[in-house]
Enzyme design. Structure first.
Site, short mmCIF file in Angstrom:
data_model
loop_
_atom_site.label_atom_id
_atom_site.label_comp_id
_atom_site.label_asym_id
_atom_site.label_seq_id
_atom_site.Cartn_x
_atom_site.Cartn_y
_atom_site.Cartn_z
N ARG A 119 6.83 -3.29 0.24
CA ARG A 119 6.18 -2.97 1.52
C ARG A 119 7.20 -3.01 2.65
O ARG A 119 7.10 -2.26 3.61
CB ARG A 119 5.03 -3.95 1.78
CG ARG A 119 3.85 -3.77 0.82
CD ARG A 119 2.79 -4.81 1.09
NE ARG A 119 1.67 -4.77 0.17
CZ ARG A 119 1.66 -5.30 -1.05
NH1 ARG A 119 2.74 -5.89 -1.53
NH2 ARG A 119 0.58 -5.23 -1.81
N SER A 150 -1.74 -1.13 8.55
CA SER A 150 -0.43 -0.54 8.26
C SER A 150 0.57 -1.60 7.77
O SER A 150 0.68 -2.67 8.35
CB SER A 150 0.15 0.12 9.52
OG SER A 150 -0.82 0.95 10.11
N ASP A 182 -6.79 -8.20 -0.63
CA ASP A 182 -6.36 -9.28 -1.54
C ASP A 182 -7.56 -10.11 -1.99
O ASP A 182 -7.64 -10.53 -3.15
CB ASP A 182 -5.32 -10.17 -0.85
CG ASP A 182 -4.12 -9.36 -0.36
OD1 ASP A 182 -3.64 -8.52 -1.14
OD2 ASP A 182 -3.69 -9.56 0.78
N HIS A 209 0.58 -10.75 3.24
CA HIS A 209 0.15 -9.60 2.42
C HIS A 209 1.36 -8.88 1.82
O HIS A 209 1.67 -7.75 2.18
CB HIS A 209 -0.70 -8.64 3.26
CG HIS A 209 -1.12 -7.43 2.48
ND1 HIS A 209 -2.00 -7.50 1.43
CD2 HIS A 209 -0.75 -6.13 2.56
CE1 HIS A 209 -2.16 -6.30 0.91
NE2 HIS A 209 -1.41 -5.45 1.57
N1 LIG Z 1 -3.33 -3.90 4.48
C1 LIG Z 1 -3.53 -3.45 3.27
O1 LIG Z 1 -4.08 -4.15 2.42
C2 LIG Z 1 -3.15 -2.05 2.91
C3 LIG Z 1 -3.69 -1.45 1.76
C4 LIG Z 1 -3.35 -0.16 1.45
C5 LIG Z 1 -2.45 0.55 2.27
N2 LIG Z 1 -1.96 -0.05 3.37
C6 LIG Z 1 -1.05 0.67 4.28
O2 LIG Z 1 -1.81 1.57 5.08
C7 LIG Z 1 -0.95 2.62 5.53
C8 LIG Z 1 -1.62 3.98 5.35
O3 LIG Z 1 -1.78 4.26 3.99
P1 LIG Z 1 -2.44 5.66 3.51
O4 LIG Z 1 -2.47 5.64 2.04
O5 LIG Z 1 -3.67 5.94 4.27
O6 LIG Z 1 -1.30 6.69 3.98
P2 LIG Z 1 -1.46 8.25 4.29
O7 LIG Z 1 -0.08 8.81 4.39
O8 LIG Z 1 -2.40 8.87 3.32
O9 LIG Z 1 -2.16 8.29 5.71
C9 LIG Z 1 -1.53 7.82 6.85
C10 LIG Z 1 -2.04 8.60 8.03
O10 LIG Z 1 -1.38 8.08 9.20
C11 LIG Z 1 -1.15 9.17 10.04
N3 LIG Z 1 -0.16 8.87 11.05
C12 LIG Z 1 1.20 8.84 10.94
N4 LIG Z 1 1.74 8.56 12.15
C13 LIG Z 1 0.70 8.39 13.01
C14 LIG Z 1 0.62 8.09 14.39
N5 LIG Z 1 1.71 7.91 15.14
N6 LIG Z 1 -0.60 8.02 14.94
C15 LIG Z 1 -1.71 8.20 14.21
N7 LIG Z 1 -1.70 8.50 12.90
C16 LIG Z 1 -0.48 8.59 12.32
C17 LIG Z 1 -0.74 10.30 9.11
O11 LIG Z 1 -0.86 11.58 9.76
C18 LIG Z 1 -1.71 10.11 7.97
O12 LIG Z 1 -2.88 10.87 8.15
C19 LIG Z 1 0.35 2.45 4.78
O13 LIG Z 1 1.28 1.80 5.60
C20 LIG Z 1 -0.03 1.55 3.62
O14 LIG Z 1 1.04 0.82 3.11
C21 LIG Z 1 -2.28 -1.33 3.69
O1 LIG Z 2 0.65 -2.02 -2.12
C1 LIG Z 2 0.72 -1.31 -1.12
O2 LIG Z 2 1.78 -0.80 -0.76
C2 LIG Z 2 -0.52 -1.02 -0.35
C3 LIG Z 2 -1.31 -2.22 -0.01
O3 LIG Z 2 -0.59 -3.18 0.70
C4 LIG Z 2 -2.01 -2.83 -1.19
O4 LIG Z 2 -2.01 -4.05 -1.33
O5 LIG Z 2 -2.59 -2.08 -1.99
#
Ligand SMILES: NC(=O)c1ccc[n+]([C@@H]2O[C@H](COP(=O)([O-])OP(=O)(O)OC[C@H]3O[C@@H](n4cnc5c(N)ncnc54)[C@H](O)[C@@H]3O)[C@@H](O)[C@H]2O)c1
Ligand SMILES: O=C(O)C[C@H](O)C(=O)O
Length: 346
Positions: A119, A150, A182, A209
């Site tokens: 990450r 994010s 989680d 995380h």
């Molecule tokens: N906290 C958690 O448990 C967890 C779990 C899964 C994913 N994530 C994180 O969530 C994030 C998004 O994952 P995803 O699979 O949806 O990715 P994705 O690429 O499918 O979607 C991300 C979106 O963000 C948009 N984006 C980029 N820059 C932007 C900005 N400046 N303003 C607004 N929107 C913007 C993109 O256009 C896209 O639509 C990643 O960083 C991922 O690691 C976190």
């Molecule tokens: O694992 C990742 O990169 C996305 C997210 O943080 C998750 O736990 O699924």
């Protein structure tokens, strides 16, 4: 409890918002107006999360923002016959309008991992995205609760805090790193191994995380089960590696999106209930904390009308969990400091 919440959202939504009454404690039609903004709404998480927020009868206005693609997502979601009005906003010039008046801002904007990445490898690009979005939040909706999805959450939350401090709007009670996935995973894996009803499982996941910073406290899991030490070690490892399991299975097509949307919707629902004065709403989240010597830490948090009402302690840990707690601290602290440093430098 979580599964039943989602079922109840769907059931109530099917009557177009007329019957959200009893469990929420509001007279029919009197749930307060609540605006929720999703930033990154056209993405892998953003789209299903927007759908789930549209199904939530506690939302009256749903604002969907992304750099592109949101008009289509908003038009699609807006046809669902539930309470909230949906508006899509695309491009930076529309960000202010998307945020104005928001009670909760959920941020799944940013790039996801590919196999072989940590990450932290997302830090350089996502830090900039989070910084610019939080700068806009400070300007347009400084009182909103922020649900940061994010990655790397261990750094993006401290970045957000610094941006808000610089803007003079920081309120520690209103900033949350979303670690709910989680908890969702730990409950699922525990129920499978312990052979108990998953809907009844409860347990905290603390720390942060990423990898070993994710510390599920299976000793506190209910219903109780007689699992061996080996089984607990395996469950812990699977929870810590849950994100990687999905990243590898998706083989280059991103990370968890659907389960994250579910977890994000559950957490936002808890925040909405807290704002609306529902008592005893407790979930785990990564927040500013005194529970350990680290400035941010995930633990159980009581949610209320101002966001965090109380950061709850860790409860009793067994020796294995105590070891895990000590082992995670250096990595978590270094991720926190990395975020703070970046935000202070720029
Ligand atoms: N906290 C958690 O448990 C967890 C779990 C899964 C994913 N994530 C994180 O969530 C994030 C998004 O994952 P995803 O699979 O949806 O990715 P994705 O690429 O499918 O979607 C991300 C979106 O963000 C948009 N984006 C980029 N820059 C932007 C900005 N400046 N303003 C607004 N929107 C913007 C993109 O256009 C896209 O639509 C990643 O960083 C991922 O690691 C976190
Ligand atoms: O694992 C990742 O990169 C996305 C997210 O943080 C998750 O736990 O699924």
């Amino acid at each position: 409890m979580r599964t039943s919440m989602l079922k109840s959202i769907v059931r109530r939504s099917s009557t177009a918002g007329a019957s959200y009454v009893s469990r929420r404690g509001f007279a029919s039609g009197s749930a307060p107006e609540r605006k929720v903004a999703v930033l990154g709404a056209a993405g892998g998480i953003g789209q299903p999360l927007s759908l789930l927020m549209k199904l939530n009868p506690l939302v009256s206005s749903l604002s969907l923002y992304d750099i592109a693609g949101t008009p289509g997502v908003a038009a699609d979601v807006s046809h669902i016959n539930t309470r909230s009005e949906v508006v899509g906003f695309a491009g930076e010039e529309q960000l202010g309008k998307a945020l104005e008046g928001a009670d909760i801002v959920i941020i799944p904007a940013g790039v996801p991992r590919k196999p072989g990445m940590t990450r932290d490898d997302l830090f350089n690009i996502n830090a900039g995205i989070v910084k610019s979005l939080c700068t806009a939040i400070a300007k347009y909706c400084p009182n909103a609760l922020v649900n940061m999805i994010s990655n790397p959450v261990n750094s993006t939350v401290p970045i957000a805090a610094e941006v808000f401090k610089k803007a003079g709007t920081y309120d520690a009670k209103k900033l949350f790193g979303v670690t709910m996935l989680d908890v969702v995973r730990a409950k699922t894996f525990y129920a499978g191994k312990a052979k108990v009803n998953v809907a009844e499982v409860n347990l905290p996941v603390v720390g942060g995380h990423a990898g070993i910073t994710i510390l599920p406290l299976f000793s506190q899991a209910t219903p109780k089960a007689n699992l061996s030490n080996e089984e607990i070690v395996a469950l812990t490892k699977r929870t810590q590696d849950g994100g990687t399991e999905v990243v590898e299975a998706k083989a280059g097509k991103g990370s968890a999106t659907l389960s994250m949307a579910y977890a994000g919707a559950i957490f936002a629902d808890a925040c909405l209930k807290g704002l609306n004065g529902v008592p005893d709403v407790v979930e785990c989240a990564f927040v500013q904390s005194n529970v350990t010597e680290l400035p941010f830490f995930a633990s159980k948090v009581r949610l209320g009308k101002n966001g965090v009402e109380e950061v709850l302690g860790l409860g009793p840990l067994n020796d294995y969990e105590k070891q895990g707690l000590e082992a995670l601290k250096p990595e978590l602290l270094s991720s926190i400091e990395k975020g703070i440093k970046l935000a202070k430098e720029n």
